[in-house]
Motif scaffolding. Structure first.
Motif, PDB file in Angstrom:
ATOM      1  N   ILE A  95      42.019  43.563  42.298  1.00 37.00           N
ATOM      2  CA  ILE A  95      40.584  43.262  42.276  1.00 37.00           C
ATOM      3  C   ILE A  95      40.353  41.896  41.634  1.00 37.00           C
ATOM      4  N   GLN A  96      40.999  41.649  40.498  1.00 39.39           N
ATOM      5  CA  GLN A  96      40.834  40.365  39.820  1.00 39.39           C
ATOM      6  C   GLN A  96      41.286  39.208  40.715  1.00 39.39           C
ATOM      7  N   THR A  97      42.426  39.376  41.363  1.00 39.45           N
ATOM      8  CA  THR A  97      42.949  38.336  42.253  1.00 39.45           C
ATOM      9  C   THR A  97      41.981  38.085  43.404  1.00 39.45           C
ATOM     10  N   CYS A  98      41.446  39.133  43.971  1.00 40.12           N
ATOM     11  CA  CYS A  98      40.472  39.009  45.063  1.00 40.12           C
ATOM     12  C   CYS A  98      39.268  38.172  44.627  1.00 40.12           C
ATOM     13  N   TRP A  99      38.726  38.485  43.435  1.00 38.96           N
ATOM     14  CA  TRP A  99      37.555  37.744  42.959  1.00 38.96           C
ATOM     15  C   TRP A  99      37.889  36.276  42.710  1.00 38.96           C
ATOM     16  N   ARG A 102      38.030  34.466  45.932  1.00 41.30           N
ATOM     17  CA  ARG A 102      36.677  34.241  46.468  1.00 41.30           C
ATOM     18  C   ARG A 102      36.014  33.046  45.783  1.00 41.30           C
ATOM     19  N   TRP A 103      36.134  32.972  44.462  1.00 43.68           N
ATOM     20  CA  TRP A 103      35.517  31.873  43.730  1.00 43.68           C
ATOM     21  C   TRP A 103      36.168  30.543  44.075  1.00 43.68           C
ATOM     22  N   GLU A 104      37.479  30.570  44.283  1.00 47.36           N
ATOM     23  CA  GLU A 104      38.174  29.344  44.668  1.00 47.36           C
ATOM     24  C   GLU A 104      37.773  28.898  46.072  1.00 47.36           C
ATOM     25  N   SER A 105      37.294  29.841  46.888  1.00 46.62           N
ATOM     26  CA  SER A 105      36.836  29.528  48.242  1.00 46.62           C
ATOM     27  C   SER A 105      35.366  29.123  48.281  1.00 46.62           C
ATOM     28  N   GLU A 150      34.975  58.126  48.661  1.00 46.28           N
ATOM     29  CA  GLU A 150      33.540  57.822  48.642  1.00 46.28           C
ATOM     30  C   GLU A 150      33.065  57.414  47.253  1.00 46.28           C
ATOM     31  N   ALA A 151      33.692  57.925  46.212  1.00 47.31           N
ATOM     32  CA  ALA A 151      33.271  57.623  44.837  1.00 47.31           C
ATOM     33  C   ALA A 151      33.689  56.227  44.398  1.00 47.31           C
ATOM     34  N   LEU A 152      34.757  55.699  44.966  1.00 50.18           N
ATOM     35  CA  LEU A 152      35.227  54.377  44.584  1.00 50.18           C
ATOM     36  C   LEU A 152      34.548  53.318  45.427  1.00 50.18           C
ATOM     37  N   THR A 153      33.582  52.651  44.816  1.00 54.32           N
ATOM     38  CA  THR A 153      32.751  51.685  45.533  1.00 54.32           C
ATOM     39  C   THR A 153      32.953  50.255  45.040  1.00 54.32           C
ATOM     40  N   VAL A 154      33.957  50.026  44.225  1.00 56.79           N
ATOM     41  CA  VAL A 154      34.190  48.705  43.648  1.00 56.79           C
ATOM     42  C   VAL A 154      34.581  47.724  44.742  1.00 56.79           C
ATOM     43  N   GLU A 155      33.875  46.614  44.758  1.00 52.15           N
ATOM     44  CA  GLU A 155      34.188  45.570  45.721  1.00 52.15           C
ATOM     45  C   GLU A 155      35.560  44.987  45.403  1.00 52.15           C
ATOM     46  N   CYS A 156      36.306  44.651  46.415  1.00 50.63           N
ATOM     47  CA  CYS A 156      37.650  44.063  46.319  1.00 50.63           C
ATOM     48  C   CYS A 156      38.738  45.101  46.080  1.00 50.63           C
ATOM     49  N   LEU A 157      38.403  46.386  46.051  1.00 52.76           N
ATOM     50  CA  LEU A 157      39.414  47.428  45.904  1.00 52.76           C
ATOM     51  C   LEU A 157      39.971  47.735  47.288  1.00 52.76           C
ATOM     52  N   SER A 158      41.247  47.473  47.476  1.00 51.83           N
ATOM     53  CA  SER A 158      41.862  47.651  48.797  1.00 51.83           C
ATOM     54  C   SER A 158      42.111  49.124  49.098  1.00 51.83           C
TER      55      SER A 158
END
Length: 174
Positions: A95-99, A102-105, A150-158
């Motif tokens: 998740i951290q790497t994904c964010w 995104r910021w680097e992009s 369904e309970a795991l809604t965190v963005e960037c969670l693969s």
């Protein structure tokens, strides 16, 4: 209008059997896992602001050692809990790497990032302990997978991280 239906003794005992004191529903456990992972965007922003790498092996060891200790206190297999917590750590790093990517992009980074040490880490510790307590109370069955997903809604969670987390949860009580 709803009618009041008297409960028979059998119905009352069946209802009581399904609401056992001390037994938490897996959805509470799933919510705590989701909440813990939801902090990872802030963790990533703090690490980026402070030029820290996503991976912090000494900190991972501290977390895993504490999880092993708490597992034993809660009557759980230290090895199985360690595998589950490693899956959480791996998901957190993804998740951290994904964010950060995104910021680097060019995506806007959060402002007013909470301090990892003073603000975020105490919450992560609290949630880790809560997750361990709920794990002891709430065995997760393979039939719970849809509710978990369904309970795991965190963005960037693969999807791969979700699968590893769920497998770890199911294996805790094996």
């Amino acid at each position: 209008m709803l009618k009041s239906i008297p409960l028979t003794a059998l119905a009352v005992s069946l209802l009581a059997a399904t609401v056992t004191p001390g037994w938490a529903a897996p959805d509470k456990l799933f919510g705590a896992i989701n909440e813990r992972l939801s902090f990872m965007q802030s963790v990533a922003a703090w690490k980026a602001d402070n030029d820290k790498p996503v991976e912090d092996l000494p900190r991972e060891k501290v977390v895993l050692d504490a999880a092993r200790e708490k597992a034993v206190e809660n009557g759980l297999s230290a090895d199985n809990v360690t595998l589950f917590f490693q899956a959480q750590i791996d998901a957190a790093k993804d998740i951290q790497t994904c964010w950060i990517e995104r910021w680097e992009s060019g995506e806007a980074r959060p402002q007013n990032v909470p301090d990892l040490i003073k603000d975020v880490r105490p919450e992560l510790l609290r949630l880790g302990n809560e997750i361990l307590t709920l794990l002891a109370e709430s065995p997760v069955e393979s039939s719970d997978q849809q509710a978990f997903t369904e309970a795991l809604t965190v963005e960037c969670l693969s999807d791969g991280s979700k699968s590893a987390l769920f497998e770890g949860l199911v294996d805790v009580h094996d």
